[in-house]
Design an enzyme around this catalytic site. Sequence first.
Site, mmCIF file in Angstrom:
data_model
loop_
_atom_site.group_PDB
_atom_site.id
_atom_site.type_symbol
_atom_site.label_atom_id
_atom_site.label_comp_id
_atom_site.label_asym_id
_atom_site.label_seq_id
_atom_site.Cartn_x
_atom_site.Cartn_y
_atom_site.Cartn_z
ATOM 1 N N CYS A 73 -7.266 10.062 7.398
ATOM 2 C CA CYS A 73 -8.259 9.729 6.354
ATOM 3 C C CYS A 73 -8.294 8.231 6.108
ATOM 4 O O CYS A 73 -8.407 7.779 4.956
ATOM 5 C CB CYS A 73 -7.964 10.468 5.051
ATOM 6 S SG CYS A 73 -8.217 12.213 5.146
ATOM 7 N N ASP A 86 -3.182 3.349 -6.202
ATOM 8 C CA ASP A 86 -3.146 4.686 -5.610
ATOM 9 C C ASP A 86 -1.688 4.951 -5.217
ATOM 10 O O ASP A 86 -1.190 4.415 -4.226
ATOM 11 C CB ASP A 86 -4.077 4.704 -4.390
ATOM 12 C CG ASP A 86 -3.959 5.989 -3.585
ATOM 13 O OD1 ASP A 86 -3.041 6.796 -3.848
ATOM 14 O OD2 ASP A 86 -4.777 6.188 -2.661
ATOM 15 N N LYS A 91 2.534 15.912 -3.323
ATOM 16 C CA LYS A 91 3.323 15.025 -2.455
ATOM 17 C C LYS A 91 4.704 14.781 -3.067
ATOM 18 O O LYS A 91 5.492 13.990 -2.571
ATOM 19 C CB LYS A 91 2.616 13.687 -2.273
ATOM 20 C CG LYS A 91 1.138 13.842 -1.948
ATOM 21 C CD LYS A 91 0.742 13.163 -0.688
ATOM 22 C CE LYS A 91 -0.760 13.157 -0.525
ATOM 23 N NZ LYS A 91 -1.201 13.349 0.822
ATOM 24 N N HIS A 107 -6.948 4.873 1.945
ATOM 25 C CA HIS A 107 -7.345 6.250 2.261
ATOM 26 C C HIS A 107 -8.816 6.396 1.870
ATOM 27 O O HIS A 107 -9.292 5.701 0.959
ATOM 28 C CB HIS A 107 -6.462 7.164 1.385
ATOM 29 C CG HIS A 107 -6.602 8.624 1.633
ATOM 30 N ND1 HIS A 107 -7.652 9.369 1.151
ATOM 31 C CD2 HIS A 107 -5.801 9.510 2.282
ATOM 32 C CE1 HIS A 107 -7.493 10.640 1.486
ATOM 33 N NE2 HIS A 107 -6.369 10.754 2.177
ATOM 34 N N GLN A 121 1.319 8.101 -2.060
ATOM 35 C CA GLN A 121 2.463 8.100 -1.136
ATOM 36 C C GLN A 121 3.715 7.503 -1.764
ATOM 37 O O GLN A 121 4.793 7.602 -1.196
ATOM 38 C CB GLN A 121 2.116 7.313 0.131
ATOM 39 C CG GLN A 121 1.042 7.953 0.973
ATOM 40 C CD GLN A 121 1.451 9.320 1.506
ATOM 41 O OE1 GLN A 121 2.632 9.603 1.712
ATOM 42 N NE2 GLN A 121 0.485 10.188 1.726
HETATM 43 N N1 PMP Z 1 -4.483 8.275 -1.246
HETATM 44 C C1 PMP Z 1 -3.450 8.311 -0.391
HETATM 45 C C2 PMP Z 1 -2.706 7.042 -0.087
HETATM 46 C C3 PMP Z 1 -3.072 9.522 0.188
HETATM 47 O O1 PMP Z 1 -2.048 9.560 1.038
HETATM 48 C C4 PMP Z 1 -3.796 10.697 -0.131
HETATM 49 C C5 PMP Z 1 -3.438 12.018 0.510
HETATM 50 N N2 PMP Z 1 -3.252 11.965 1.885
HETATM 51 C C6 PMP Z 1 -4.845 10.607 -1.043
HETATM 52 C C7 PMP Z 1 -5.163 9.386 -1.571
HETATM 53 C C8 PMP Z 1 -5.624 11.819 -1.449
HETATM 54 O O2 PMP Z 1 -4.765 12.713 -2.097
HETATM 55 P P1 PMP Z 1 -5.229 14.185 -2.475
HETATM 56 O O3 PMP Z 1 -5.827 14.759 -1.231
HETATM 57 O O4 PMP Z 1 -3.980 14.867 -2.897
HETATM 58 O O5 PMP Z 1 -6.238 14.046 -3.569
#
Ligand code: PMP
Length: 408
Positions: free
Chosen positions: A366, A202, A228, A125, A205
Site C-alpha cells: 500500500c 501515523d 497491529k 501508506h 507501525q
Molecule cells: N498506515 C500505515 C503506516 C500502515 O502500516 C497501515 C496498515 N498497513 C495503515 C496506515 C492502515 O491501517 P489500517 O488498515 O489498520 O487502517
Amino acid sequence: MSNSSFFISELRSHFPILNQTVNDFPLVYLDNAATTQKPLAVVDAISHYYLNDNANVHRASHQLSNRATTSFEAVRTAVQQFINAKSSKEIIWTKGTTEGINLLANVLASQLQRGDQVIISAMEHHANIVPWQMLVKSHGIVLKVIPLSADCCLDLEAYQALLNEKTKLVSITHISNALGVINPVKEIIKLAHQVDAQVIIDGAQAVAHLTVDVQDLDCDYYVFSAHKLFAPTGVGVLYGKQDLLEKLPPWQGGGEMIKSVSFKETTYNELPFKFEAGTPNIAGVIGLGAALDFIKGYDHERLKAHEQSLLHFTEKALSAIPEVTLFCAGVKKSGAISFTIKGESAADIAMLLDAQGIAVRSGSHCAMPLMSELNCNGTVRVSFAIYNTLEEAQRFIEALKKLLQMLQ
Ligand code: PMP
C-alpha cells in the site's frame, strides 16, 4: 535454555495460533506489519464480554450496560496512559488508522483554504496519501511530498525548504510500513510548529515497537490501529490535543455524538463523544484493553532489544546473500525489512517461502508511490513481533537460500 529464550518461549505460549504447521512445516509468521496475532487474554476478554456483559454502552441504566460501559471506558484511560496523553478526552475510537486519517482530513478541511499546503512524505501508506488527494480535488489544497534522501531516509533539508506560511498541516508516518525505517518525527514536528502548521503522526507501525509519548513528541494528532498491537481488527485510536479537537466540527452525525436533537437545532456532545457517532466496537475496545494489559506484563525495553536482535540478525544474513537487494540497509529501523531478489518477482518469492511454512508479505505494501521512488514493482517484506524467535529468523534465511538454489 538461556534466560532470553525462556522469556520469549513463555511469551509465545500465549499465542497458540503460532503452534501449527503450514504446508507440513512449522509456521513462521513474519507478516506482523500487516497484522499481529492475538494472545489468549484478548480472545478470552472478548468472549467474557459476549458471555457475560454484552449490552450497548452509555445508553441504559441497567446492570449489563453499566458493566459494559465501565470496561469500555477503562480502556480509554488505559490508552491515554499507554501513549501518555494528558486526558482521556483526547482519545477517540475509530475503526483504525485509515479511518483516523480520513476523519482528520474531513474535519480539518473546515480550517483549510484554497492554496493552503499539506505536506506528506514519499514513504506514506495509501491511507495517508489518498484522503489528502481528495482534499486537493474538493478544497483546492496543495499537496507537497518530502522526497527520500540518497541514504533512504526522509530528506529533511527538502522538508525545510517546503515549509512556509502556507503550510497548515504535516502528516507523516512514524515508521514506514514498507521499509521499517523510523522517521525523526520529533524534529519534523518541531520544524512544522515553527510555521504554525499542525502535525498528524501515523503510528500504525510504531505502537507495537516503540514507546510512544504524545506529549514528548508534541504531535497534534496521533493515529493507530489496535490490530497491529495484538488486539482485534476494527478498532483504532485517534489522539488529538484537547484544545484542537474542541475547535473542530464533528465528522459523522448520529447517536452518541449529540447533546440534544430537534428539528430546529442540534447541539453536539463533548469530547471524546463528539467524534463517536453510532454504536462503537465495544468488544474490540475491550480486547484492546486486554492487549495493553498483556504487554504491560513484560519489560518493554527487553522486548524492544529482542526485536532489534532479530532485525540485526536478519539484515546481516540477507546482506550476505548475493542475489538479495536490501532496501535502506543500515538505516535505523524497527519491525520490518524489505528486499528484492534479482530476476525474481517478489510474489513468487513469497509463494515459495509459504511452501516452506514461512508467512511474509510481497507487493507494494500500500505504498505504490514509494515503490516508484525505489524503482521497483514490489518488495518482499519480513516483519517481526515480540513473539518471533531467533530460530524462526534462521529458518527464514535457510528457506530463502534453499529456494534460491532451486531457482538457479
Ligand atoms: N498506515 C500505515 C503506516 C500502515 O502500516 C497501515 C496498515 N498497513 C495503515 C496506515 C492502515 O491501517 P489500517 O488498515 O489498520 O487502517
